[in-house]
Design a protein around this motif. Structure first.
Motif, short mmCIF file in Angstrom:
data_model
loop_
_atom_site.label_atom_id
_atom_site.label_comp_id
_atom_site.label_asym_id
_atom_site.label_seq_id
_atom_site.Cartn_x
_atom_site.Cartn_y
_atom_site.Cartn_z
N THR B 68 59.47 -47.81 -25.15
CA THR B 68 58.80 -46.81 -25.99
C THR B 68 57.35 -46.58 -25.57
N ALA B 69 56.96 -47.22 -24.49
CA ALA B 69 55.58 -47.05 -24.02
C ALA B 69 55.50 -45.86 -23.06
N SER B 70 54.30 -45.44 -22.81
CA SER B 70 54.11 -44.34 -21.85
C SER B 70 52.78 -44.52 -21.13
N ILE B 71 52.68 -43.89 -20.00
CA ILE B 71 51.41 -43.84 -19.24
C ILE B 71 51.15 -42.38 -18.91
N ALA B 72 50.01 -41.91 -19.32
CA ALA B 72 49.68 -40.51 -19.07
C ALA B 72 48.29 -40.44 -18.46
N GLY B 73 47.98 -39.33 -17.87
CA GLY B 73 46.65 -39.17 -17.29
C GLY B 73 46.54 -37.90 -16.49
N LYS B 74 45.57 -37.92 -15.61
CA LYS B 74 45.27 -36.71 -14.85
C LYS B 74 44.85 -37.10 -13.43
N VAL B 75 45.25 -36.29 -12.49
CA VAL B 75 44.77 -36.43 -11.12
C VAL B 75 43.75 -35.32 -10.89
N SER B 76 42.55 -35.72 -10.55
CA SER B 76 41.46 -34.74 -10.44
C SER B 76 41.01 -34.59 -9.00
N PHE B 77 40.48 -33.43 -8.71
CA PHE B 77 39.81 -33.22 -7.44
C PHE B 77 38.33 -33.06 -7.73
N VAL B 78 37.52 -33.91 -7.14
CA VAL B 78 36.08 -33.89 -7.38
C VAL B 78 35.40 -33.15 -6.23
N GLY B 79 34.53 -32.26 -6.59
CA GLY B 79 33.80 -31.51 -5.57
C GLY B 79 34.41 -30.15 -5.32
N GLU B 80 33.95 -29.56 -4.23
CA GLU B 80 34.40 -28.20 -3.91
C GLU B 80 35.78 -28.25 -3.25
N ALA B 81 36.71 -27.56 -3.85
CA ALA B 81 38.08 -27.58 -3.34
C ALA B 81 38.18 -26.77 -2.05
N PRO B 82 39.03 -27.20 -1.13
CA PRO B 82 39.24 -26.40 0.10
C PRO B 82 39.77 -25.01 -0.25
N VAL B 83 39.35 -24.04 0.52
CA VAL B 83 39.80 -22.67 0.28
C VAL B 83 41.17 -22.49 0.94
N ALA B 84 42.14 -22.10 0.14
CA ALA B 84 43.48 -21.87 0.68
C ALA B 84 43.49 -20.59 1.49
N SER B 85 44.21 -20.62 2.59
CA SER B 85 44.33 -19.41 3.41
C SER B 85 45.70 -18.78 3.20
N ALA B 86 45.74 -17.46 3.44
CA ALA B 86 47.01 -16.74 3.25
C ALA B 86 47.97 -17.08 4.38
N LEU B 87 49.22 -17.25 4.04
CA LEU B 87 50.24 -17.53 5.05
C LEU B 87 50.59 -16.24 5.78
N ASP B 88 50.81 -16.36 7.08
CA ASP B 88 51.22 -15.21 7.88
C ASP B 88 52.75 -15.20 7.94
N LEU B 89 53.33 -14.29 7.18
CA LEU B 89 54.80 -14.24 7.08
C LEU B 89 55.42 -13.23 8.05
N ASN B 90 54.62 -12.68 8.93
CA ASN B 90 55.10 -11.56 9.74
C ASN B 90 56.13 -11.95 10.80
N ALA B 91 56.32 -13.26 11.01
CA ALA B 91 57.30 -13.67 12.01
C ALA B 91 58.71 -13.24 11.62
N ASP B 92 58.91 -12.98 10.34
CA ASP B 92 60.23 -12.52 9.87
C ASP B 92 59.99 -11.36 8.91
N PRO B 93 60.45 -10.16 9.29
CA PRO B 93 60.20 -8.98 8.43
C PRO B 93 60.74 -9.15 7.02
N VAL B 94 61.84 -9.88 6.89
CA VAL B 94 62.39 -10.10 5.55
C VAL B 94 61.39 -10.86 4.70
N CYS B 95 60.77 -11.84 5.27
CA CYS B 95 59.78 -12.64 4.53
C CYS B 95 58.59 -11.78 4.12
N ALA B 96 58.10 -11.01 5.10
CA ALA B 96 56.91 -10.20 4.84
C ALA B 96 57.18 -9.17 3.76
#
Lengths: 340, 276
Positions: B68-96
């Motif tokens: 009946t016990a539980s463990i809860a919490g949070k995973v945090s990122f401290v500081g400036e997060a990396p900027v995500a880049s857009a995926l290039d899906l053009n290798a397959d026209p269906v994907c794009a």
């Protein structure tokens, strides 16, 4: 009829060697684009010869088509040589090339079916270098200049030995490169020419923490489980220095012994130039985060360097005479006429 | 939904599930009778919605009845997060053509409140006993030429259904070290390949046709695991009283461990952070 080497055989061998370099590049593209298992079956591709050419399938299937074409060219070259080439050892060389391309095809199939095991993939890469070198040798030894060449220069043991050592060094480097590529260690060291800002990267578990901190924070790269990939990567870099030293030593020895020979000096100087260009391509590979074109060009140029070193050694053997070697021992610096 | 299974490296049709069963059998029978089962016919089998993947928290609580016990919490990122880049899906026209807006890389997703998404949080040690695999099946979908979800977790013996919802070819190349690696082609829209795993580990899955596609599969030998959501939170429920080593593993940043002790009915806390 085996009366004389047909001139057409040489031209055909040159074309086949050029196509083989294209094949090496195409094979490099497969790994550079991460497409090695885009086609899960072999020898057919998705059960057909004409799969949808999208994404990674385009690279993998194109590699197979080019490989098939080169295998056919090699077969034709072997049959032609076997029929018309008067020199037994040249016929044998063509046969070895043919067997090599068949072994290479089987290795290619195995690496797909066994899901890219490192040993098989590295061997596939290593045999590719050998095969390209064999094709270059066939082009050289069937050429009119080879046939007309005379052993007019004295042979020097130091040049011969350094030439062989250089070949061995270059080949070891191509294997290290293949090992690095097929273990995913291409960006295990993300900076160049330094390694994590130092001459040599850390190799301890304590160093791994620093490595991962730099990787994830500075370069936004995934963490490493172990320091192994860093060691493999650094081995490739360190051995590059050994290769450069060997090639430069070859040039120095060649200039000392055969300063008047445009052929010998030109070949060894070309090797030095190629190694320098290769170092630049290696840097570009790192700086562009393994961008496809520089990475693949790095692989292909490695093949060219190996072939150049081997051709230098073989031509040296052809165009110098051991008979003069003893006499030359007392007069180490040759002032003989330039040899073409 | 058309279900296939690998037998000796060959994909075998294993029927359909739900309302599509009769139709699929009919289609296959008709193909066999006609003696010319065309690839186009196979592709005509429309994608059907796969079994809904249970949320990881559900999966964890559904089979955890021992405590009946539980463990809860949070995973945090401290500081400036990396900027995500857009995926290039053009290798397959269906994907794009599948997406109206750019698809961003999913290596690091940090929420507005600094929570780190897609972190496996699990009890690495301290849980004893054998745990039966739950009946609920987990789905890893290939949809729009990305894996949905980016990270999935399941128990040893639980079924992972690989689903292709796209009208293009994918291959699923799994890179486990403890379990058996595989590389399976999935050229038919709607096809499903079930997989089960015997060993505990977290491994990468990739598509070599579309090299930007990657996902992570976590296999655990107990039901006490979770994957953080967009806010970085997690909860491990149904734990018996005891002391546990709780691990948090992120694909980019590696693993952190915490020791947490909980008594019956207690709610323990654990907090992890990366970055800085």
């Amino acid at each position: 009829m085996r009366t004389a080497t047909p001139r057409g055989l040489h031209r055909f061998a040159v074309v086949a060697a050029c196509c083989t370099l294209g094949l090496v590049f195409a094979g490099g593209l497969v790994t550079s684009t991460g497409s090695g298992l885009a086609v899960p079956d072999w020898p057919l591709s998705y059960g057909t010869l004409n799969p949808p050419m999208v994404g990674g399938i385009r690279y993998e299937h194109s590699h197979r088509l080019i490989a098939g074409s080169v295998a056919l060219l090699t077969t034709a070259l072997m049959l032609w040589a076997w029929r018309r080439e008067p020199r037994r050892w040249v016929r044998a060389l063509a046969l070895v090339a043919w067997v090599t391309v068949l072994v290479q095809a089987l290795l290619g199939g195995l690496t797909v079916l066994l899901l890219l095991p490192t040993a098989v993939s590295v061997t596939h890469g290593g045999v590719a270098q050998v095969f390209f070198t064999l094709m270059c040798l066939l082009a050289v030894v069937t050429s009119p200049r080879w046939l007309a060449a005379r052993a007019a220069e004295p042979s020097h043991a130091d040049v011969r030995a350094i030439g062989i050592v250089a070949v061995a060094c270059v080949y070891v480097q191509t294997l290290l490169g293949a090992w690095m590529r097929h273990t995913g260690a291409g960006l295990a060291i993300p900076d160049f020419p330094l390694s994590y800002g130092r001459v040599a990267p850390p190799f301890t578990s304590a160093g791994l923490d620093m490595v991962n901190a730099v990787r994830t924070r500075t370069y936004v790269l995934h963490y490493l489980d172990s320091i192994g990939p860093v060691a493999i990567h650094f081995a490739h870099r360190a051995w590059a220095a050994v290769v450069l030293a060997a090639i430069v030593t070859l040039l120095v020895a060649t200039v000392r012994r055969h300063g008047q020979s445009r052929l010998f000096v030109g070949l060894s100087a070309m090797a030095v130039g190629l190694v320098c260009a290769q170092a630049l391509l290696g840097g570009l590979t790192i700086w562009t985060r393994k961008s496809v074109i520089p990475t693949t060009a790095h692989v292909a140029l490695g093949s060219v360097i190996l072939a150049t070193a081997v051709v230098h050694a073989v031509i040296y053997r052809r165009c110098t005479t051991l008979e003069v070697d003893r006499a030359a021992a007392t007069a180490p610096v040759s002032r003989g006429a330039a040899h073409a | 939904m058309t279900v296939y299974a690998e037998e000796n490296g060959v994909l075998k049709f294993h029927g359909s599930r739900g309302v599509t069963t009769v139709a699929a059998v009919g289609l296959v029978s008709a193909s066999l009778l006609l003696g010319c089962a065309k690839e186009d016919d196979a592709r005509a089998d429309p994608p059907s919605p796969g079994p809904k993947a249970p949320s990881i928290t559900q999966a964890a609580t559904a089979t955890a009845t021992a405590g009946t016990a539980s463990i809860a919490g949070k995973v945090s990122f401290v500081g400036e997060a990396p900027v995500a880049s857009a995926l290039d899906l053009n290798a397959d026209p269906v994907c794009a053509s599948t997406h109206d807006s750019p698809v961003m890389g999913r290596d690091v997703i940090v929420g507005a409140d600094g929570g780190l998404k897609n972190v496996f949080v699990y009890v690495q040690s301290g849980a004893s006993g054998d745990y039966d695999a739950p009946d609920a099946e987990v789905v890893l979908d290939q949809k729009g030429c990305v894996y949905e979800p980016h990270a999935v977790a399941l128990q040893v013996g639980q079924t992972l259904n690989l689903l292709n919802s796209d009208s293009t070819t994918h291959n699923v190349h799994a890179l486990p070290e403890e379990n058996k690696p595989f590389n399976t082609s999935m050229p038919i829209p709607g096809m499903v390949i079930p997989k089960t795993f015997d060993e505990t580990e977290i491994f990468k899955v990739k598509c070599d046709v579309h090299p930007w596609m990657s996902s992570y599969v976590g296999v655990f030998d107990n039901p006490y695991f979770a994957i953080t959501g967009a806010d970085g939170s997690f909860k491990l429920s149904g734990l018996p009283a005891g002391t546990y080593t709780v691990a948090a593993r992120h694909e980019m940043y590696g693993e952190q461990l915490l020791e947490v002790t909980v008594g019956d009915g207690e709610a323990g806390e654990a907090a992890f952070s990366w970055g800085g």
